[in-house]
Design an enzyme around this catalytic site. Structure first.
Site, mmCIF file in Angstrom:
data_model
loop_
_atom_site.group_PDB
_atom_site.id
_atom_site.type_symbol
_atom_site.label_atom_id
_atom_site.label_comp_id
_atom_site.label_asym_id
_atom_site.label_seq_id
_atom_site.Cartn_x
_atom_site.Cartn_y
_atom_site.Cartn_z
ATOM 1 N N SER A 14 0.832 -1.209 0.000
ATOM 2 C CA SER A 14 0.000 0.000 0.000
ATOM 3 C C SER A 14 0.866 1.259 0.000
ATOM 4 O O SER A 14 0.491 2.280 -0.595
ATOM 5 C CB SER A 14 -0.980 0.003 1.171
ATOM 6 N N ASN A 15 2.032 1.218 0.641
ATOM 7 C CA ASN A 15 2.937 2.377 0.557
ATOM 8 C C ASN A 15 3.495 2.530 -0.857
ATOM 9 O O ASN A 15 3.715 3.648 -1.324
ATOM 10 C CB ASN A 15 4.072 2.243 1.574
ATOM 11 N N ASN A 101 13.678 4.126 4.932
ATOM 12 C CA ASN A 101 12.717 3.115 5.378
ATOM 13 C C ASN A 101 11.543 3.810 6.047
ATOM 14 O O ASN A 101 11.721 4.806 6.740
ATOM 15 C CB ASN A 101 13.400 2.188 6.402
ATOM 16 N N HIS A 103 8.652 3.239 8.879
ATOM 17 C CA HIS A 103 8.379 2.370 10.029
ATOM 18 C C HIS A 103 7.078 2.824 10.683
ATOM 19 O O HIS A 103 6.858 4.031 10.841
ATOM 20 C CB HIS A 103 9.541 2.444 11.027
ATOM 21 N N ASP A 144 16.129 -0.215 11.831
ATOM 22 C CA ASP A 144 15.392 0.932 12.400
ATOM 23 C C ASP A 144 16.253 1.931 13.167
ATOM 24 O O ASP A 144 15.751 2.653 14.018
ATOM 25 C CB ASP A 144 14.265 0.432 13.349
ATOM 26 N N GLU A 173 1.511 7.101 7.087
ATOM 27 C CA GLU A 173 2.640 6.642 6.259
ATOM 28 C C GLU A 173 2.445 7.051 4.807
ATOM 29 O O GLU A 173 3.377 7.475 4.129
ATOM 30 C CB GLU A 173 2.770 5.114 6.317
HETATM 31 C C1 GAR Z 1 3.806 -0.686 6.745
HETATM 32 O O1 GAR Z 1 3.016 -0.366 7.846
HETATM 33 C C2 GAR Z 1 5.277 -0.426 7.053
HETATM 34 O O2 GAR Z 1 5.497 0.687 7.860
HETATM 35 C C3 GAR Z 1 5.634 -1.678 7.781
HETATM 36 O O3 GAR Z 1 5.012 -2.708 7.044
HETATM 37 C C4 GAR Z 1 3.800 -2.195 6.488
HETATM 38 C C5 GAR Z 1 3.783 -2.517 5.017
HETATM 39 O O4 GAR Z 1 2.552 -2.189 4.466
HETATM 40 N N1 GAR Z 1 7.038 -1.844 7.866
HETATM 41 C C6 GAR Z 1 7.642 -2.309 8.955
HETATM 42 O O5 GAR Z 1 7.036 -2.696 9.930
HETATM 43 C C7 GAR Z 1 9.170 -2.344 8.872
HETATM 44 N N2 GAR Z 1 9.744 -2.408 10.179
HETATM 45 P P1 GAR Z 1 2.369 -2.043 2.897
HETATM 46 O O6 GAR Z 1 2.972 -3.308 2.264
HETATM 47 O O7 GAR Z 1 0.890 -2.003 2.695
HETATM 48 O O8 GAR Z 1 3.065 -0.799 2.447
#
Ligand code: GAR
Length: 201
Positions: A14-15, A101, A103, A144, A173
């Protein structure tokens, strides 16, 4: 010439979608490659559907594989967007200060090995914290830990579930990460967001 961005994912992406939406025609940055350690990451199909080249890492610990793919894409910025592996140290060294990154918490709290996805939100709720949020930081050799570039804060509600908190943080995010990438494109490298630009609810 737009900044060439490689996005690394392990899951739904989604990001990645937020980035693709923000970096459309005419933007100063462009997603040129999506890398994944998992062939079944949902974000891969999404990238292909939007005409972006993808690469599934045969061995996510192989610096030679990473460097080969990133160099052939002429990537100038690497974005970890839900990428759950450690980037090999020689890749960090080669792209020092050009890997960021996102987080799902306010680092330095609630980060480190094993702190990803829903585990982070459960830990935030268990701690009794009154706010959480999203952090974008430079990547170094430790999970992190690198310098923080920007944060967006969200409240923790009294009756929150991990899922509701996760959705609120994810929305933050999706605003924060494209803003940091666009600022990096303007500056030519990742920079802290000016506090006026720092996003809060
Ligand atoms: C997001 O919330 C991101 O911040 C997290 O995984 C998710 C991925 O969502 N990342 C971590 O926890 C890394 N430490 P997405 O695949 O829908 O973007």
């Amino acid at each position: 010439m737009p900044l060439r961005v490689a996005v690394c994912i392990s899951g739904r992406g989604s990001n990645l979608t937020a980035l693709l939406d923000a970096l459309d025609t005419g933007a100063p940055a462009r997603v040129v490659l999506v890398l994944s350690d998992r062939p079944d990451a949902g974000g891969l199909a999404l990238a292909r559907g939007r005409g972006v080249a993808t690469h599934v890492l045969a061995d996510y610990a192989s610096a030679a594989e990473w460097l080969g793919v990133l160099e052939s894409a002429s990537a100038g910025l690497i974005v970890l967007a839900g990428f759950l592996r450690l980037v090999p140290a020689p890749v960090v060294a080669r792209y020092r200060n050009r890997i960021i990154n996102v987080h799902p918490a306010l680092l330095p709290a609630f980060g480190g090995p094993g702190m990803y996805g829903m585990r982070v939100h459960r830990a935030v709720l268990a701690s009794g914290a009154r706010e959480s949020g999203a952090t974008v930081h430079l990547v170094d050799e430790v999970y992190d830990r690198g310098p923080i570039l920007a944060q967006a804060r969200v409240p923790v509600e009294a009756d929150d579930s991990p899922e509701r908190l996760a959705a609120r943080v994810l929305e933050a995010e999706h605003r924060l990460l494209p803003a940091v990438v666009l600022a990096a494109a303007d500056a030519g490298h990742p920079v802290p967001l000016p506090s006026a630009l720092e996003l809060s609810r």
